[in-house]
Design a protein around this motif. Structure first.
Motif, PDB file in Angstrom:
ATOM      1  N   HIS A   3       0.835  -1.196   0.000  1.00 44.33           N
ATOM      2  CA  HIS A   3       0.000   0.000   0.000  1.00 44.33           C
ATOM      3  C   HIS A   3       0.870   1.246   0.000  1.00 44.33           C
ATOM      4  CE1 HIS A   3       1.030  -0.179   4.298  1.00 44.33           C
ATOM      5  NE2 HIS A   3       0.741   1.111   4.350  1.00 44.33           N
ATOM      6  N   LEU A   4       0.312   2.337  -0.502  1.00 45.35           N
ATOM      7  CA  LEU A   4       0.953   3.631  -0.361  1.00 45.35           C
ATOM      8  C   LEU A   4       0.315   4.353   0.820  1.00 45.35           C
ATOM      9  CD1 LEU A   4      -1.026   6.155  -1.433  1.00 45.35           C
ATOM     10  CD2 LEU A   4      -0.443   5.203  -3.654  1.00 45.35           C
ATOM     11  N   HIS A   5       1.112   5.170   1.458  1.00 47.06           N
ATOM     12  CA  HIS A   5       0.651   5.947   2.617  1.00 47.06           C
ATOM     13  C   HIS A   5       0.784   7.413   2.246  1.00 47.06           C
ATOM     14  CE1 HIS A   5       1.432   7.013   7.177  1.00 47.06           C
ATOM     15  NE2 HIS A   5       0.690   7.914   6.554  1.00 47.06           N
ATOM     16  N   ALA A   6      -0.369   8.069   2.042  1.00 46.16           N
ATOM     17  CA  ALA A   6      -0.382   9.471   1.669  1.00 46.16           C
ATOM     18  C   ALA A   6      -0.638  10.332   2.898  1.00 46.16           C
ATOM     19  CB  ALA A   6      -1.448   9.735   0.609  1.00 46.16           C
ATOM     20  N   ARG A   7       0.102  11.439   2.978  1.00 47.11           N
ATOM     21  CA  ARG A   7       0.001  12.346   4.127  1.00 47.11           C
ATOM     22  C   ARG A   7      -0.251  13.761   3.629  1.00 47.11           C
ATOM     23  NH1 ARG A   7       4.669  11.660   8.259  1.00 47.11           N
ATOM     24  NH2 ARG A   7       3.232  10.022   8.948  1.00 47.11           N
ATOM     25  N   PHE A   8      -1.162  14.442   4.288  1.00 48.57           N
ATOM     26  CA  PHE A   8      -1.523  15.806   3.890  1.00 48.57           C
ATOM     27  C   PHE A   8      -1.309  16.769   5.049  1.00 48.57           C
ATOM     28  CE2 PHE A   8      -3.874  12.949   1.181  1.00 48.57           C
ATOM     29  CZ  PHE A   8      -3.824  13.547  -0.061  1.00 48.57           C
ATOM     30  N   ARG A   9      -1.281  18.066   4.702  1.00 47.48           N
ATOM     31  CA  ARG A   9      -1.236  19.101   5.723  1.00 47.48           C
ATOM     32  C   ARG A   9      -2.647  19.530   6.074  1.00 47.48           C
ATOM     33  NH1 ARG A   9       3.814  20.832   6.719  1.00 47.48           N
ATOM     34  NH2 ARG A   9       5.368  20.688   5.049  1.00 47.48           N
ATOM     35  N   ALA A  10      -2.803  20.093   7.271  1.00 48.45           N
ATOM     36  CA  ALA A  10      -4.103  20.610   7.671  1.00 48.45           C
ATOM     37  C   ALA A  10      -4.443  21.812   6.799  1.00 48.45           C
ATOM     38  CB  ALA A  10      -4.073  21.008   9.141  1.00 48.45           C
ATOM     39  N   GLN A  11      -5.698  21.940   6.434  1.00 51.57           N
ATOM     40  CA  GLN A  11      -6.143  23.049   5.581  1.00 51.57           C
ATOM     41  C   GLN A  11      -6.875  24.101   6.391  1.00 51.57           C
ATOM     42  OE1 GLN A  11      -8.485  21.211   2.500  1.00 51.57           O
ATOM     43  NE2 GLN A  11      -6.718  20.213   1.559  1.00 51.57           N
TER      44      GLN A  11
END
Length: 217
Positions: A209-217
């Protein structure tokens, strides 16, 4: 002649007596009624609300998280500990922004690859964030999501080894998360997937699996 007549009367009397006995309360045995198998209720509509990610990915909380449905026309969810679909409800919470991005990627991916199998969505965060549990250091504030690589055999379950990954579709999926603004995407060393080095990083235990991480908006 008298014998024949007596026999006829006896033959007629027996069914009549039996019928009278049944009429007096004997229970008739009814044939079994076939029952339809129980079906799971349809997925609930998404309860959208403004979410807040607190703290960091590995030490944080989640306020007013949004739950990803257990499945959809274009995706299924997978529980990595129980190894089954759907994923348990408490493992599917993210910020409203992350959930919208993930579902948009799923929708656009399915549009561009109509013959591809449904995408598998794994863990996000707990309903209120915090320590997730085994196998996760992060996933604590609703800004992380695991997505399973498509398989060459099109089975709806995680690949067991890199050789089962459809690399063309997996690379396309990775590129979509990069374009969607992920600040980090972790991929396994055996996948041979590539991307901008400041975003895409190789990490052990990410070969399915890929693990995607985002910043808070």
């Amino acid at each position: 002649m008298r014998v024949l007549a007596a026999f006829v009367l006896f033959a007629l009397a027996v069914p009549a007596a039996a019928a009278a006995y049944l009429d007096r309360g004997a229970r008739r045995v009814s044939p079994p009624v076939a029952r339809e198998p129980q079906r799971e209720p349809p997925p609930r509509p998404i309860r959208w609300r403004d979410s807040t990610a607190l703290g960091t990915w590995s030490s944080g909380r989640l306020l007013r998280g949004v739950q990803v449905p257990r499945e959809g026309v274009r995706f299924f969810t997978w529980d990595p500990l129980l190894r089954r679909s759907p994923n348990r409800p408490w493992r599917r919470y993210g910020t409203d922004g992350v959930v919208r991005v993930v579902l948009r990627i799923v929708r656009e991916y399915a549009r561009d690859h109509p013959r591809a199998p449904r995408l598998g969505i794994g863990d996000l965060s707990r309903p209120r964030g915090g320590y997730f549990g085994p196998r996760h250091v992060s996933h604590q504030n609703g800004l992380d999501v695991d997505v399973y690589y498509p398989r060459l055999d099109e089975r709806e379950r995680p690949p067991k080894r890199p050789g089962q990954i459809d690399r063309r579709l997996a690379q396309d999926l990775l590129d979509r998360f990069v374009r969607a603004g992920a600040v980090r995407v972790f991929v396994g060393p055996g996948t041979r997937l590539r991307g901008p080095p400041d975003v895409v990083q190789v990490l052990a235990n990410h070969d399915n699996h890929l693990h995607a991480r985002f910043r808070a908006q």
